[in-house]
Design a protein around this motif. Structure first.
Motif, PDB file in Angstrom:
ATOM      1  N   GLU A 126      45.306  35.205  42.932  1.00  0.00           N
ATOM      2  CA  GLU A 126      46.138  34.118  42.696  1.00  0.00           C
ATOM      3  C   GLU A 126      47.145  34.626  41.451  1.00  0.00           C
ATOM      4  N   ALA A 127      46.277  35.262  40.624  1.00  0.00           N
ATOM      5  CA  ALA A 127      47.435  35.385  39.745  1.00  0.00           C
ATOM      6  C   ALA A 127      48.648  36.291  40.481  1.00  0.00           C
ATOM      7  N   ALA A 128      48.096  37.066  40.859  1.00  0.00           N
ATOM      8  CA  ALA A 128      48.893  38.373  41.737  1.00  0.00           C
ATOM      9  C   ALA A 128      50.130  37.599  42.110  1.00  0.00           C
ATOM     10  N   GLU A 129      49.337  36.634  42.857  1.00  0.00           N
ATOM     11  CA  GLU A 129      50.647  36.053  44.035  1.00  0.00           C
ATOM     12  C   GLU A 129      51.519  35.040  43.112  1.00  0.00           C
ATOM     13  N   ALA A 130      51.210  34.575  41.524  1.00  0.00           N
ATOM     14  CA  ALA A 130      51.985  34.125  41.040  1.00  0.00           C
ATOM     15  C   ALA A 130      53.279  34.366  39.792  1.00  0.00           C
TER      16      ALA A 130
END
Lengths: 231, 378
Positions: A126-130
């Protein structure tokens, strides 16, 4: 030294077999890694709720993997002879044995890699998606690096299994240490050859395991180095 | 040509539906999210405008939907209905590459930091640049100032496993700020940290807000976090927005029961249950009124209890009270029994009001033995 018990001719045979085993195992290991890692990635990312959910594709892929994994190697080797002939140009010999070995180990490595990559925390993804990462970037920059220690450990397990499978390669004229043990040690009643084969195989497996563990440790930054050495 | 309105007008003008001036950093419009029909909506028609440069807190109990709300701002969660605008652009209509590009304008930090264990501090901060496709030399140039900003310049080559929780969150902040976003989303960013580290991280966020003018959306279940940092507060309960306003106003005059209960550890709005149980809704023969007095600003420094005694000769009995600071403004709530106030109650109320205090009669208490004795003496 076990070699003192063996005649020079048998010693030469032992080295020849060792070379054949090394050849079969290394080629099969390289190809199964090249195929198994992407397969493992697909098994993870296309599963429901992951970054590229394709449930039907995932189901089909998973079933195919299970099909190969549930076929005993000795059967698989014979069953895929037509396929082996297409790939290797022949159905007998050391090169021909590489094909069934690769086919058998790829799904095993894929499953081990899948398990390793499934363990990667959703939060990291999710951090990478964000930050706007694409699925491919997430796979290459987050999932694989984060799972690498476990992937390397899985690779070691697969490699050890591969060495074990390679002993059956004699069935299709592949030669190798296992074949030597069966033909000379067993069929010709030469227990010293059998012993030599077993010792060499144990030594290989031990080395593979030690190297694999060291490699997994080298890429593992999950635990602080300092903490581990002081405790 | 439209004239650019003066900056002072941004705040004054109500941010309308189309927000032509772009004063809203984030505008949430009728947002709903339902995960499963059986469980009902997690967010229910939430509309909220977050102004540029504000630190906007969103508070709610766990399960109130606050995390879902903040995750709908960068579409980590896709809402079931409603629209979200960031810097005037609708995010909710974007998909694929357009969405990924838009996300670079929205930084996010997380409760569990979510830093990569396989990468060094510098490697983690480099990730957004690599994702954005910056050349290697440019990345190397941009990392040191970011590490400087979050106070981790000396830890560039350390792995996260060698860092404390607070340092990991600093890595998260540096990573979130890397692409120079206009909004920073904080999803319970201090909930996994000890109080001291929480303060340091909040101080860092406040500095970043001031230095960079960055809009911060901060969700938390701790009112204290909002008291220390937020300029505005929204209260979420069961997926609905129940209250929204300037932090001081919400703290001083909470309108919703949820907000009051959140404040109980911070501002003494509500009486402790054993005391509250003894209050009577209507006066009886032998009772005194119970007053709740809210002090804001300078009135908090006035000796009002002493004034009540000297001016009215009433016998105040303090039931509950606390004075706190919101930013640099004092905020106190005092609940007392105006012992022996009797018919002078209206005069007492108007005198307190004349000091700029907010007073209400919240009930009546049966006179205690001490008060009775004192009353008899008078």
């Amino acid at each position: 030294m076990p070699f003192d018990l063996l005649s020079p001719a048998v010693t030469a045979l032992l080295f020849e077999s060792l070379k054949q085993t090394a050849y079969m195992v290394s080629i099969a290991a390289l190809v199964s890694t090249a195929l198994g890692l992407p397969l493992g990635v697909l098994l993870v990312v296309t599963s429901p709720g992951h970054i590229l959910p394709l449930p039907i594709f995932n189901r089909i892929l998973g079933t195919a993997v299970n099909l190969v994994r549930s076929t005993p190697f000795i059967i698989l080797m014979v069953a895929i002879i037509p396929f082996t002939r297409v790939i290797a140009g022949s159905s007998v010999g050391t090169s021909a044995a590489v094909v069934p070995l690769t086919v058998a180990i790829t799904p095993l490595f894929a499953r081990l890699a899948e398990t390793a990559m499934r363990e990667v925390d959703r939060g990291l993804i999710e951090a990478a998606e964000a930050i706007g990462a694409s699925p491919l970037q997430i796979i290459v920059r987050v999932i694989i690096p984060e799972a690498l220690p476990s992937i390397v450990a899985g690779q070691t397990v697969a490699l050890v299994s591969l060495i074990g499978y390679s002993a059956m390669a004699g069935t299709v004229g592949g030669g190798g240490l296992g074949d030597l043990g069966v033909r000379f040690g067993y069929q010709r009643f030469m227990p010293e050859v059998m012993l030599a084969v077993v010792i060499v195989l144990v030594a290989i497996v031990q080395s593979v395991q030690l190297l694999g563990d060291a490699a997994a440790r080298a890429v593992n930054h999950r635990i602080a180095r300092g903490k581990r050495s002081t405790s | 040509m439209n004239a650019v309105p003066p900056i002072s007008d941004f705040r004054a003008s109500a941010i309308g539906d189309d927000d032509p001036a772009g004063a809203a950093a984030v505008r949430i419009d009728g947002l709903s999210k339902t995960f499963s029909k059986a469980a009902g909506p997690v967010l229910d028609d939430v509309s909220l405008t977050i102004r540029r440069g504000e630190i906007h807190g969103i508070i709610g109990r766990s399960g109130a939907g606050k995390s879902t709300l903040v995750r709908c701002i960068n579409l980590l969660e896709r809402p079931s209905a409603g629209r979200v605008f960031v810097s005037g652009r609708e995010i909710t209509s974007l998909r694929g590459r357009a969405l990924r590009t838009a996300r670079r304008d929205i930084g996010m930090i997380f409760q569990h930091f979510n830093v990569l264990s396989s990468k060094t501090v510098a490697g983690n901060v480099a990730l957004p640049f690599k994702v954005a496709g910056l050349p290697r030399a440019e990345i190397a140039r941009r990392i040191p100032p970011l590490l400087e900003l979050v106070g981790l310049a000396h830890k560039a080559d350390a792995y996260p496993s060698e860092l404390s929780g607070g340092q990991k969150q600093r890595v998260g902040i540096a990573r979130a700020l890397a692409l120079d976003p206009s909004v920073l989303l904080c999803d319970e960013a201090t909930s996994a940290l000890d109080p001291e580290t929480t303060e340091q991280i909040l101080a860092l966020l406040r500095d970043i807000n001031r230095q960079l003018g960055l809009t911060i959306v901060l969700i938390t279940h701790e009112m204290q976090v909002l008291r220390d940092i937020a300029t505005r507060v929204a209260v979420l309960d069961h997926g609905r927005l129940v209250e929204e306003g300037a932090t001081f106003d919400v703290l001083a005059f909470p309108k919703s029961a949820v907000a009051r209960s959140f404040l109980s550890g911070l501002v003494a709005h509500e009486l402790p249950p054993p005391v509250a149980a003894r209050l009577l809704p209507e006066p009886v023969a032998d009772s005194d009124p119970v007053l709740r007095i809210v002090f804001t600003g300078d009135a908090a420094h006035d000796p009002i209890v002493a004034d009540l005694v000297s001016h009215f000769q009433i016998v105040p009995n303090i039931l509950h009270g606390r004075i706190d600071y919101v930013g640099d403004r004092p905020l106190g709530v005092l609940t007392l029994v105006a012992g022996d106030a009797g018919k002078r109650l209206p005069a007492v109320l108007s005198r307190l009001a004349s000091f700029g205090l907010f007073v209400e009669v919240i009930g009546h208490a049966v006179r205690s033995a001490v008060t009775r004795r004192h009353g008899a003496a008078v």
